[in-house]
Design a protein around this motif. Structure first.
Motif, mmCIF file in Angstrom:
data_model
loop_
_atom_site.group_PDB
_atom_site.id
_atom_site.type_symbol
_atom_site.label_atom_id
_atom_site.label_comp_id
_atom_site.label_asym_id
_atom_site.label_seq_id
_atom_site.Cartn_x
_atom_site.Cartn_y
_atom_site.Cartn_z
ATOM 1 N N GLU A 1 1.151 -10.552 12.115
ATOM 2 C CA GLU A 1 0.445 -10.023 10.951
ATOM 3 C C GLU A 1 0.442 -8.500 10.985
ATOM 4 N N LEU A 2 0.575 -7.903 9.812
ATOM 5 C CA LEU A 2 0.552 -6.451 9.690
ATOM 6 C C LEU A 2 -0.664 -6.015 8.888
ATOM 7 N N TYR A 3 -1.343 -4.978 9.395
ATOM 8 C CA TYR A 3 -2.554 -4.439 8.782
ATOM 9 C C TYR A 3 -2.366 -2.947 8.518
ATOM 10 N N TYR A 4 -3.099 -2.431 7.556
ATOM 11 C CA TYR A 4 -3.084 -0.983 7.347
ATOM 12 C C TYR A 4 -4.505 -0.445 7.296
ATOM 13 N N TRP A 5 -4.607 0.839 7.618
ATOM 14 C CA TRP A 5 -5.888 1.558 7.543
ATOM 15 C C TRP A 5 -5.616 2.928 6.962
ATOM 16 N N ARG A 6 -6.370 3.248 5.918
ATOM 17 C CA ARG A 6 -6.232 4.565 5.296
ATOM 18 C C ARG A 6 -7.216 5.533 5.944
ATOM 19 N N ASN A 7 -6.703 6.624 6.431
ATOM 20 C CA ASN A 7 -7.530 7.640 7.079
ATOM 21 C C ASN A 7 -8.361 8.375 6.020
ATOM 22 N N PRO A 8 -9.696 8.367 6.153
ATOM 23 C CA PRO A 8 -10.518 9.054 5.161
ATOM 24 C C PRO A 8 -10.351 10.567 5.182
ATOM 25 N N ASP A 9 -9.838 11.090 6.290
ATOM 26 C CA ASP A 9 -9.561 12.523 6.398
ATOM 27 C C ASP A 9 -8.256 12.814 5.659
ATOM 28 N N GLU A 10 -8.321 13.630 4.632
ATOM 29 C CA GLU A 10 -7.133 13.896 3.819
ATOM 30 C C GLU A 10 -6.017 14.570 4.605
ATOM 31 N N SER A 11 -6.377 15.228 5.714
ATOM 32 C CA SER A 11 -5.354 15.869 6.538
ATOM 33 C C SER A 11 -4.841 14.931 7.630
ATOM 34 N N GLY A 12 -5.441 13.733 7.719
ATOM 35 C CA GLY A 12 -5.055 12.773 8.748
ATOM 36 C C GLY A 12 -3.946 11.839 8.285
ATOM 37 N N ILE B 1 -8.813 9.549 16.560
ATOM 38 C CA ILE B 1 -9.948 8.828 15.991
ATOM 39 C C ILE B 1 -10.857 8.337 17.121
ATOM 40 N N GLU B 2 -12.074 7.943 16.770
ATOM 41 C CA GLU B 2 -13.005 7.370 17.739
ATOM 42 C C GLU B 2 -13.282 5.917 17.377
ATOM 43 N N VAL B 3 -13.312 5.070 18.396
ATOM 44 C CA VAL B 3 -13.536 3.638 18.194
ATOM 45 C C VAL B 3 -14.588 3.156 19.197
ATOM 46 N N ASP B 4 -15.539 2.380 18.733
ATOM 47 C CA ASP B 4 -16.555 1.794 19.607
ATOM 48 C C ASP B 4 -15.900 0.747 20.512
ATOM 49 N N MET B 5 -16.048 0.907 21.822
ATOM 50 C CA MET B 5 -15.409 0.011 22.785
ATOM 51 C C MET B 5 -16.377 -1.017 23.367
ATOM 52 N N SER B 6 -17.604 -1.083 22.872
ATOM 53 C CA SER B 6 -18.625 -1.922 23.511
ATOM 54 C C SER B 6 -18.236 -3.398 23.552
ATOM 55 N N ALA B 7 -17.568 -3.904 22.520
ATOM 56 C CA ALA B 7 -17.165 -5.317 22.521
ATOM 57 C C ALA B 7 -16.160 -5.602 23.628
ATOM 58 N N PRO C 1 0.819 -1.216 0.000
ATOM 59 C CA PRO C 1 0.000 0.000 0.000
ATOM 60 C C PRO C 1 0.855 1.269 0.000
ATOM 61 N N MET C 2 0.342 2.312 -0.604
ATOM 62 C CA MET C 2 0.951 3.640 -0.519
ATOM 63 C C MET C 2 0.254 4.350 0.645
ATOM 64 N N LEU C 3 1.019 4.685 1.679
ATOM 65 C CA LEU C 3 0.430 5.221 2.897
ATOM 66 C C LEU C 3 0.920 6.638 3.175
ATOM 67 N N ARG C 4 0.063 7.413 3.846
ATOM 68 C CA ARG C 4 0.342 8.812 4.116
ATOM 69 C C ARG C 4 0.878 8.973 5.533
ATOM 70 N N ASP C 5 2.191 9.214 5.662
ATOM 71 C CA ASP C 5 2.864 9.447 6.941
ATOM 72 C C ASP C 5 2.323 8.522 8.032
ATOM 73 N N PRO C 6 2.436 7.204 7.847
ATOM 74 C CA PRO C 6 1.756 6.260 8.758
ATOM 75 C C PRO C 6 2.333 6.225 10.171
ATOM 76 N N LEU D 1 -11.768 -0.707 12.763
ATOM 77 C CA LEU D 1 -11.364 0.104 11.613
ATOM 78 C C LEU D 1 -11.512 -0.656 10.292
ATOM 79 N N LYS D 2 -11.770 -1.968 10.405
ATOM 80 C CA LYS D 2 -11.794 -2.834 9.217
ATOM 81 C C LYS D 2 -10.464 -2.708 8.455
ATOM 82 N N ALA D 3 -9.388 -2.766 9.225
ATOM 83 C CA ALA D 3 -8.047 -2.669 8.635
ATOM 84 C C ALA D 3 -7.757 -3.877 7.750
ATOM 85 N N VAL D 4 -6.868 -3.694 6.794
ATOM 86 C CA VAL D 4 -6.584 -4.708 5.772
ATOM 87 C C VAL D 4 -5.223 -5.359 6.040
ATOM 88 N N LYS D 5 -5.206 -6.696 6.087
ATOM 89 C CA LYS D 5 -3.926 -7.389 6.261
ATOM 90 C C LYS D 5 -3.114 -7.291 4.973
#
Length: 266
Positions: free
Chosen positions: A72-83, A221-227, A12-17, A41-45
Motif C-alpha cells: 500500500e502507498l500513502y501520502y502526507w502533505r507537509n503543512p510547511d510550505e517550504s517543506g 519532522i517530529e513524531v511521537d514514539m510512545s507507541a 495527489p499533486m505532491l511537492r517534491d516528495p 502523520l495520519k497519511a492517506v492511502k
C-alpha cells in the motif's frame, strides 16, 4: 494478472516528495517504522500494488472477508510550505527471496509510479540481523552516491541513535530496501538505506524506533514514539521469557555432574 499492477485510488499533486520504504523483513523493522509513521502523520492511502510474485494466498480480514496480498502507498502533505511531501510504501509482504526476477519486476513498477509523482529521493528502512545486542540498537547507513555522505551526516547530526556508515565492502542489502536504491540510481534518483540492528527472530519495535528516529531527522519532522516504546517493553518481556525457557531447556539437557552420578549408587 500476469504482471504487478498498481491500482490508483487518488492522484495527489505532491511537492517534491521523498519516497519512504518500509516493507516486511528482518524483525519487521521497516514495516513497523512505516506503519508508525503513517499512523502518526495520519497519511492517506492512495494506491495499492498487487503482484503474481507475492505468495499464492489471500489474507482473512474482519467479518470473514478475504483479500489478496498487497503493498500500500500513502501520502502526507507537509503543512510547511517550504517543506517536502512524503510518500510511504508498506504492505503484507515482499517477493520471496528466491524470486530475483520478481523482485526486479515489482521494484521497477514501484519506481515507475514514484517517478511519475516527481520522486527524486528515496529512503529505505529495514533490519540488520546481529547475533546479540548490548544496549540500544545502532542504525547502519549506506547511500547511492559517495557525495551524499556529508549531506546525510549533516541531517543526522543531532540524531539520538548511533548511526554507523557501512564499510563492509561486499556486504549486501537484500530486497526492496536495496533494489529501490540500486535501480533508482540508474534513473538518476538518489537516497539512503537505514537498517536497525535486530536479533531478527522476534518482532523488533526497538530497532524500528531507532531507524525511524534517524528517518525523521532526515525528513525534518517530529513524531511521537510512545507507541513504539510500549511495544518495545512488551517485546522485551516476551524475549526475557523465551531466554528463561532456553536456559531451563539447556539445564535439563546437561549431563549430571560426577558427584550426582556417585549419589545414584547409594
Amino acid at each position: 494478472m500476469m504482471e504487478s499492477t498498481i491500482y490508483v485510488l487518488e492522484r495527489p499533486m505532491l511537492r517534491d516528495p521523498i519516497f519512504i520504504e518500509g516493507l516486511p523483513g528482518i524483525g519487521l523493522v521497516g514495516k513497523l517504522a512505516a506503519e508508525h509513521l503513517i499512523q502518526e502523520l495520519k497519511a492517506v492511502k492512495f494506491a495499492e500494488l498487487y503482484s503474481p510474485h507475492f505468495m499464492h494466498q489471500v489474507l482473512i480480514k474482519k467479518n470473514s472477508v478475504v483479500e489478496l496480498m498487497k503493498n500500500e502507498l500513502y501520502y502526507w502533505r507537509n503543512p510547511d510550505e517550504s517543506g517536502r511531501d512524503i510518500i510511504i510504501i508498506t504492505g503484507d509482504q515482499q517477493v520471496a527471496p528466491t524470486d530475483s526476477p520478481g523482485h526486479y519486476e515489482v521494484v521497477g513498477k514501484i519506481l515507475d509510479f514514484a517517478q511519475a509523482l516527481g520522486v527524486r529521493e528515496i529512503v529505505t528502512m529495514g533490519g540488520y540481523q546481529v547475533p546479540e545486542l548490548n544496549g540500544e540498537p545502532r542504525v547502519l547507513a549506506a547511500v547511492t552516491h559517495e557525495g551524499l555522505i556529508d549531506y546525510y551526516k549533516g541531517k543526522l547530526k543531532d540524531c539520538q541513535m548511533e548511526v554507523l556508515w557501512r564499510e563492509d565492502e561486499g556486504g549486501a542489502i537484500v530486497g526492496a530496501a536495496g533494489l529501490l536504491l540500486g535501480m533508482g540510481k540508474l534513473r538518476s534518483m538518489f537516497g539512503i538505506s537505514l537498517l536497525g540492528e535486530s536479533l531478527g527472530y522476534i518482532v523488533d519495535p526497538k530497532a524500528a524506533k531507532a531507524v525511524l528516529s534517524a528517518v525523521t531527522r532526515i525528513l525534518g519532522i517530529e513524531v511521537d514514539m510512545s507507541a513504539l516504546d510500549e511495544r518495545a517493553k512488551e517485546t522485551e518481556e516476551i524475549l526475557r521469557k523465551v531466554q528463561e525457557m532456553q536456559r531451563a531447556m539447556l539445564e535439563q539437557q546437561m549431563p549430571p555432574s560426577p558427584e550426582e552420578e556417585d549419589r545414584g549408587y547409594l
